[in-house]
Design an enzyme around this catalytic site. Sequence first.
Site, short mmCIF file in Angstrom:
data_model
loop_
_atom_site.label_atom_id
_atom_site.label_comp_id
_atom_site.label_asym_id
_atom_site.label_seq_id
_atom_site.Cartn_x
_atom_site.Cartn_y
_atom_site.Cartn_z
N HIS A 1 87.74 5.47 16.56
CA HIS A 1 87.52 6.83 17.09
C HIS A 1 86.48 6.91 18.19
CE1 HIS A 1 83.67 8.25 15.12
NE2 HIS A 1 83.86 7.09 14.52
N CYS B 1 74.93 11.10 13.04
CA CYS B 1 74.55 10.95 11.64
C CYS B 1 73.19 11.58 11.37
CB CYS B 1 74.51 9.48 11.27
SG CYS B 1 75.97 8.60 11.78
N ASN C 1 73.81 3.71 20.38
CA ASN C 1 74.54 4.97 20.25
C ASN C 1 73.74 6.19 20.70
OD1 ASN C 1 73.20 4.01 17.76
ND2 ASN C 1 73.60 6.10 17.06
N GLN D 1 80.03 1.20 20.10
CA GLN D 1 79.95 1.99 21.33
C GLN D 1 80.37 1.19 22.56
OE1 GLN D 1 79.32 5.16 21.57
NE2 GLN D 1 78.46 5.68 19.57
N ALA E 1 83.49 1.31 11.68
CA ALA E 1 82.35 0.45 12.01
C ALA E 1 81.35 0.34 10.87
CB ALA E 1 81.66 0.95 13.27
N THR F 1 95.47 -1.58 0.41
CA THR F 1 96.68 -1.36 1.20
C THR F 1 96.32 -0.91 2.61
OG1 THR F 1 97.87 -0.74 -0.80
CG2 THR F 1 98.85 -0.07 1.30
#
Lengths: 121, 386
Positions: free
Chosen positions: B203, B325, B153, B181, B73, B241
Amino acid sequence: MSGDPYSPAVRELFAAPAHAGDVDDGETAFVDDQGVRLQLSARVAGAEIAEMRFRAWGCPHLIAAAEWLCGYYEGRPLSALEDFPRAPIMENLAVPTEKTGRILVLEDTVRLLGQKFGDGS
Amino acid sequence: MTAETIYLDYAASTPVDAEVLDRMREVAESAYANPSSTHAAGRLTHALIAEAAEQVAGLLNVDPRTLVWTSGATESDNLAISGAARYRAHRGRHLVTMRTEHKAVTDVFDMLRGQGFDVTWVEPGTDGVLDPAVFEAALRDDTQFASIMYVNNETGVIQDIEALGAICRERNVLFHVDAAQAVGKLPIDLGRLPVDLMSLTGHKFYGPKGVGALYIVDRPDCHVEPILYGGGQQRRIRPGTLPTDLIAGLGKAAEVAAGRIEADLAHLRGLRDVLWNGVRDIDGILLNGSADGFPGILNVSVADIEGESLLLALEPVCVATGSACNSKSQEPSYVLRALGRTDLEAQSAIRFSTGRPTTPAEVEVAVTKYRDAVERLRAMAPGKAA
């Protein structure tokens, strides 16, 4: 990388602080600074610190250091309040440098407590 | 994690679903060719990525060709905001966002402000909800881009994306939504919602870390300038890639989520009721955010309790003091400050976030630990003036 911010000693002292509370018939010092509040109270018998207790509003390092300090001073002469054990606290509890200010509040409170006993003697 | 750990930090990250893990292992073992290669092995890998795109597109009801794979994100937000603002800069340099956005959004706007863009920060109400009228009032004739998050969040507050997007469409303003979220947790129909760009990450909904996507509506006036250079992959929007196993995992996570969003929501609502009913009578308790926010997040503050000590006293319950964070920071949450909380109230905030594996018994233990911790720390505190 994230590691445990608390040493085992801090965790142990924070989890079961045996010296949290107040002392009856003693002197009390209180400091409100650096975003924390700390109170130390002690009772002397003869020239010896017989009992020391703390109250704290602050981080785990402050609470653990206050608990450690009370155990350290109990049984020592009153004059020991003139020597704040900063190095042993920082080392034994692995206090990070950013928390040094909280330990200085602890030192100020000890100094104030010593003055109160001095004023009363 | 130890056996006694109670994990209530699903807003920070979720475990990888067993089906997702199986899919990732299968793909990692069998499809290791570069998907850009035109030989048979490369074509097989390319097909697996196309299948994952179908799965994610199915979750959002979009054309799979509107998806760009990213590392998560944060990258999607950077690509959307920086890329779209620069793409439309010749039309105007005014941008709009909200005070309570994630750092992956606010920091990009701060960067753009340093590059000559003009940013208006709109304020939500004390419940965290942005009034569409406040948002509309912030738009100007030269506004080209706006970004508002779907689910906050820290607080779980849900914004009225449909109303905000409709305003943007009417004013010809590109509208980005950070839905990290929300995707896989709330029903999202981009065939109906007026959203031009949407960020998501694996995740947060039982997929792998390190992979996400950006939805870009298929319309000539909506495009993003790349923020990475070095190859022609993904129409030069995001070169590099592609990590086939991670993308396959994200696709499978989307497929699993699509089949159980309502069941997950019902489960989370039940857990939230247990949590909130267990703590709401504590003296001085404050609910941070809206009562009808995302049920997987409950953020509460309590008067006159030091947050760091509260967090340690709650162990082995794993919760957050704010966003992951920010959790190592001593600074009070800027999100909660924007909701009108004082420094002390924000500093004592705890975010409980539940997930699919959470049980009522775990939540009950968390309630008991929280009540005990508050009582113990209050009993230990001195008065304000001894």
